[in-house]
Structure formats: structure tokens, C-alpha cells
Write an enzyme that holds these catalytic residues in place. Structure first.
Site, PDB file in Angstrom:
ATOM      1  N   ARG A   1     -36.429 -20.994   6.423  1.00 21.96           N
ATOM      2  CA  ARG A   1     -35.284 -21.113   5.761  1.00 21.96           C
ATOM      3  C   ARG A   1     -35.332 -20.574   4.357  1.00 21.96           C
ATOM      4  NH1 ARG A   1     -35.275 -27.713   4.606  1.00 21.96           N
ATOM      5  NH2 ARG A   1     -36.177 -27.432   2.542  1.00 21.96           N
TER       6      ARG A   1
ATOM      7  N   TYR B   1     -45.086 -29.713 -10.267  1.00 18.83           N
ATOM      8  CA  TYR B   1     -44.746 -28.394  -9.782  1.00 18.83           C
ATOM      9  C   TYR B   1     -44.979 -27.361 -10.668  1.00 18.83           C
ATOM     10  CZ  TYR B   1     -41.202 -25.282  -7.578  1.00 18.83           C
ATOM     11  OH  TYR B   1     -40.514 -24.019  -7.298  1.00 18.83           O
TER      12      TYR B   1
ATOM     13  N   ALA C   1     -47.357 -27.384 -12.945  1.00 22.91           N
ATOM     14  CA  ALA C   1     -48.742 -27.095 -13.096  1.00 22.91           C
ATOM     15  C   ALA C   1     -49.360 -26.376 -11.716  1.00 22.91           C
ATOM     16  CB  ALA C   1     -49.535 -28.522 -12.843  1.00 22.91           C
TER      17      ALA C   1
ATOM     18  N   LYS D   1     -47.471 -24.079  -9.993  1.00 19.43           N
ATOM     19  CA  LYS D   1     -46.730 -22.815 -10.089  1.00 19.43           C
ATOM     20  C   LYS D   1     -47.681 -21.952 -11.297  1.00 19.43           C
ATOM     21  CE  LYS D   1     -43.672 -22.793  -6.837  1.00 19.43           C
ATOM     22  NZ  LYS D   1     -44.072 -22.080  -5.493  1.00 19.43           N
TER      23      LYS D   1
ATOM     24  N   ILE E   1     -32.715 -20.280  -7.653  1.00 19.03           N
ATOM     25  CA  ILE E   1     -32.133 -19.523  -6.273  1.00 19.03           C
ATOM     26  C   ILE E   1     -31.466 -20.756  -5.619  1.00 19.03           C
ATOM     27  CG2 ILE E   1     -32.776 -18.228  -4.436  1.00 19.03           C
ATOM     28  CD1 ILE E   1     -33.530 -16.830  -7.257  1.00 19.03           C
TER      29      ILE E   1
HETATM   30  P1  NAI Z   1     -37.060 -24.510   0.575  1.00 17.28           P
HETATM   31  O1  NAI Z   1     -37.321 -25.830   0.514  1.00 17.28           O
HETATM   32  O2  NAI Z   1     -35.630 -24.138   1.476  1.00 17.28           O
HETATM   33  O3  NAI Z   1     -38.181 -23.619   1.781  1.00 17.28           O
HETATM   34  C1  NAI Z   1     -39.458 -24.036   1.647  1.00 17.28           C
HETATM   35  C2  NAI Z   1     -39.988 -23.858   2.986  1.00 17.28           C
HETATM   36  O4  NAI Z   1     -41.274 -24.028   2.814  1.00 17.28           O
HETATM   37  C3  NAI Z   1     -39.368 -24.496   4.049  1.00 17.28           C
HETATM   38  O5  NAI Z   1     -39.111 -24.141   5.155  1.00 17.28           O
HETATM   39  C4  NAI Z   1     -40.703 -25.608   4.098  1.00 17.28           C
HETATM   40  O6  NAI Z   1     -40.549 -26.239   5.565  1.00 17.28           O
HETATM   41  C5  NAI Z   1     -41.535 -24.758   4.113  1.00 17.28           C
HETATM   42  N1  NAI Z   1     -42.980 -25.678   3.906  1.00 17.28           N
HETATM   43  C6  NAI Z   1     -43.093 -26.675   2.983  1.00 17.28           C
HETATM   44  N2  NAI Z   1     -44.314 -27.350   2.893  1.00 17.28           N
HETATM   45  C7  NAI Z   1     -44.815 -26.445   3.715  1.00 17.28           C
HETATM   46  C8  NAI Z   1     -46.262 -26.619   4.227  1.00 17.28           C
HETATM   47  N3  NAI Z   1     -47.183 -27.652   3.875  1.00 17.28           N
HETATM   48  N4  NAI Z   1     -46.710 -25.899   5.182  1.00 17.28           N
HETATM   49  C9  NAI Z   1     -45.983 -24.717   5.773  1.00 17.28           C
HETATM   50  N5  NAI Z   1     -44.595 -24.629   5.211  1.00 17.28           N
HETATM   51  C10 NAI Z   1     -44.147 -25.433   4.312  1.00 17.28           C
HETATM   52  O7  NAI Z   1     -37.361 -23.853  -0.707  1.00 17.28           O
HETATM   53  P2  NAI Z   1     -36.948 -22.292  -1.355  1.00 17.28           P
HETATM   54  O8  NAI Z   1     -35.990 -22.709  -2.345  1.00 17.28           O
HETATM   55  O9  NAI Z   1     -36.737 -21.572  -0.186  1.00 17.28           O
HETATM   56  O10 NAI Z   1     -38.339 -22.008  -2.102  1.00 17.28           O
HETATM   57  C11 NAI Z   1     -39.467 -21.013  -1.397  1.00 17.28           C
HETATM   58  C12 NAI Z   1     -40.280 -20.824  -2.416  1.00 17.28           C
HETATM   59  O11 NAI Z   1     -39.889 -20.389  -3.618  1.00 17.28           O
HETATM   60  C13 NAI Z   1     -41.073 -22.101  -2.893  1.00 17.28           C
HETATM   61  O12 NAI Z   1     -42.516 -21.882  -3.234  1.00 17.28           O
HETATM   62  C14 NAI Z   1     -40.213 -22.388  -4.070  1.00 17.28           C
HETATM   63  O13 NAI Z   1     -41.374 -23.262  -5.030  1.00 17.28           O
HETATM   64  C15 NAI Z   1     -40.001 -21.376  -4.638  1.00 17.28           C
HETATM   65  N6  NAI Z   1     -39.083 -21.198  -5.584  1.00 17.28           N
HETATM   66  C16 NAI Z   1     -37.845 -21.622  -5.505  1.00 17.28           C
HETATM   67  C17 NAI Z   1     -36.752 -21.721  -6.527  1.00 17.28           C
HETATM   68  C18 NAI Z   1     -35.380 -21.821  -6.066  1.00 17.28           C
HETATM   69  O14 NAI Z   1     -34.694 -21.961  -7.260  1.00 17.28           O
HETATM   70  N7  NAI Z   1     -34.988 -22.181  -5.140  1.00 17.28           N
HETATM   71  C19 NAI Z   1     -37.197 -21.357  -7.862  1.00 17.28           C
HETATM   72  C20 NAI Z   1     -38.520 -20.827  -8.309  1.00 17.28           C
HETATM   73  C21 NAI Z   1     -39.285 -20.756  -6.943  1.00 17.28           C
END
Ligand code: NAI
Length: 250
Positions: free
Chosen positions: A18, A158, A160, A162, A191
Site C-alpha cells: 500500500r 522516527y 532518529a 530516519k 505524502i
Molecule cells: P504506510 O503505513 O501506508 O505503508 C508502510 C508499509 O510498510 C505498510 O504496507 C506496512 O505493512 C509495511 N511495513 C511496516 N512494518 C513492516 C515490517 N516490519 N516489515 C515489512 N513491512 C512492513 O506508509 P507510507 O506513508 O506509504 O510510508 C512509506 C515509507 O515512506 C515509510 O518508510 C515512511 O516512513 C516514509 N515516509 C512517509 C511519509 C508520508 O508523508 N506518508 C513522509 C516521509 C517518509
């Protein structure tokens, strides 16, 4: 037929069922890459992503595994090699948050966030890099965050993790450069995904006020840069942190 930018490449996207990971997986597939989607628990969602990817005429498989676990991360990489023989692109995308002010932050919330966001990226790089070194090629793209650069009240764990991703990226870039492997980080701003959906309207409004482009980003904004970094067009770029944040951090 026009040759696609990533034709014949194998890409692994962690947490790809996702949000940003899904957006990245679809974009890499559109450019011709075969894709391995790692997911932790959402088997149903991942099935849908696999179907969407296959519709692009490339191969896709799902591999379940918790990236924060060293052995499970190894299985993801091994499964990739067993199915596709190579691993050309590794996108360390999976991440979690557990926000709270430092004086109230639970030890387990600090540990879990670092374990998934930072250690998880290490685990996957640790297992993928020997194959990339052997191939003498590879692209590693780590998803950091603007808060890893600026810090953020309520996100000490978080931020730390990142920020750690940035140090990891720069170190591994230096180590693997001589083997034809590029390692970069992408730092998204705000995002629109499930991760940010849970934030209050007040937080969203406050954030928007600090975005010069006056809009939130979407998954495609991140996917476009990741696809470029994953391609040979970016072969002279390594060890960089590139923000995709509407100007939040200038
Ligand atoms: P999200 O929560 O929609 O997706 C994260 C995905 O990672 C999920 O599918 C989840 O099941 C998976 N996941 C979590 N822990 C896991 C593990 N231990 N093993 C395998 N899969 C795991 O989050 P989103 O927004 O798509 O974020 C994606 C990346 O972008 C993350 O690293 C987040 O920190 C980073 N990010 C997101 C921002 C935002 O504004 N949405 C801003 C800056 C960074």
C-alpha cells in the site's frame, strides 16, 4: 517496441502492499521491471497489487516477511534470487511511526520504530549487497523523511531512525561505489497515505502552511524519483539524500 527503462531488472520493494511502496512498485513495473513485493501481514492487499503489476506485462511475486527480523529479511532476498536469479533494485520503503513526546515515549515505541525503519533497511541491504557485489551492479534506494533532516516534536524515535537511514545510505554508498552499486536516500515531505491519514486536521493544516508549494504530495511524486534513481540514467548519483517535499525544507 520501445525499450523500457528498467526492462529485465528485478526490483524488491519492502512494505509494498500500500501507500508509497505500492506506488513505487507500480512505477517500476510500468518501466519494465519484474517486482518482488514484500509485505508483513496484508495478504489480500498484496494480491491486488500483484494483479495490477502483472497487467503491465511483467512478473510479480509477493514475499511475506518482517524486515525488522534479520532471518526474515534474508528469506525475502533469497526468495528473490530463487525466483529471478538477480536483484538489481532494492527499495527500503517499509516503515512505521509511534509518535509521542519524549518525556512520555515508551521504551518499546522507541525500539520498535528504530527496529523497523533503520534496522530493517540494514537487514535488507546486508542480505542483498553480496549478490549486487557479485553482479557488480545494483541500485539501493532508502526511504528516509524530511524529519530525519529537521527533527520533529513528537517523533524523536522516527526522526532518529530516519536520520540513521541517511548515515547508513552515505556509508554504504562509499563502501559499494567501487562495485558499481549506487545507494541513495529519498526524503519525502508530507505524502497522502494511510500513515498521514491518521493525523488530526490541526496537524495537517499546520503542515500545509509550511509547504511552499501549498499542497501535499502523492505516492507518484515519490515513485517518479525512485524510478529515476533505480535506472541507469542516475548512474553518476550516489550517497545523496533527495527531498520530495514541496519545498518544506529549503
Ligand atoms: P504506510 O503505513 O501506508 O505503508 C508502510 C508499509 O510498510 C505498510 O504496507 C506496512 O505493512 C509495511 N511495513 C511496516 N512494518 C513492516 C515490517 N516490519 N516489515 C515489512 N513491512 C512492513 O506508509 P507510507 O506513508 O506509504 O510510508 C512509506 C515509507 O515512506 C515509510 O518508510 C515512511 O516512513 C516514509 N515516509 C512517509 C511519509 C508520508 O508523508 N506518508 C513522509 C516521509 C517518509
Amino acid at each position: 517496441m520501445e525499450n523500457k527503462l528498467l526492462e529485465g531488472k528485478t526490483a524488491v520493494v519492502t512494505g509494498g502492499s500500500r501507500g508509497i511502496g505500492k506506488g513505487i512498485a507500480l512505477k517500476l513495473a510500468e518501466l519494465g521491471a519484474n517486482v518482488v513485493i514484500n509485505y508483513r501481514s496484508s495478504a489480500k492487499a498484496v494480491e491486488e497489487v500483484i494483479k495490477e503489476i502483472e497487467a503491465q506485462g511483467v512478473k510479480a511475486i509477493a514475499i511475506q516477511g518482517d524486515i525488522s527480523n534479520f532471518k526474515e529479511a534474508e528469506n525475502i532476498i533469497k526468495g528473490t534470487i530463487e525466483n529471478f536469479k538477480t536483484i538489481d533494485i532494492l527499495v527500503n520503503n517499509a516503515g512505521i511511526t509511534a509518535d509521542g513526546l519524549i518525556m512520555r515515549m515508551k521504551e518499546e515505541d522507541f525500539d520498535n520504530v528504530v527496529q523497523v525503519n533503520l534496522k530493517g533497511a540494514f537487514n535488507c541491504i546486508r542480505h542483498a549487497s553480496p549478490y549486487m557485489v557479485k553482479q557488480r551492479s545494483g541500485k539501493i534506494i532508502n526511504i528516509s523523511s524530511v524529519v530525519g533532516i529537521t527533527g520533529n516534536a513528537g517523533q524523536a524515535n522516527y526522526a532518529a531512525a530516519k536520520a540513521g537511514i541517511i548515515g547508513l545510505t552515505k556509508s554504504v554508498a562509499r563502501e559499494l561505489a567501487s562495485r558499481g552499486i549506487n545507494v541513495n536516500a529519498v526524503a519525502p515531505g508530507f505524502i497522502q497515505t494511510d500513515m498521514t491519514e491518521v493525523l488530526s486536521d490541526k496537524v495537517k493544516e499546520g503542515t500545509l502552511a509550511n509547504i511552499p508549494l501549498k499542497k501535499f504530495g502523492n505516492c507518484e511524486d515519490i515513485a517518479e524519483l525512485v524510478a529515476f534513481l533505480a535506472s541507469d540514467k542516475a548512474s553518476y548519483i550516489t550517497g545523496q539524500v533527495i527531498n520530495v517535499d514541496g519545498g518544506m525544507v529549503i
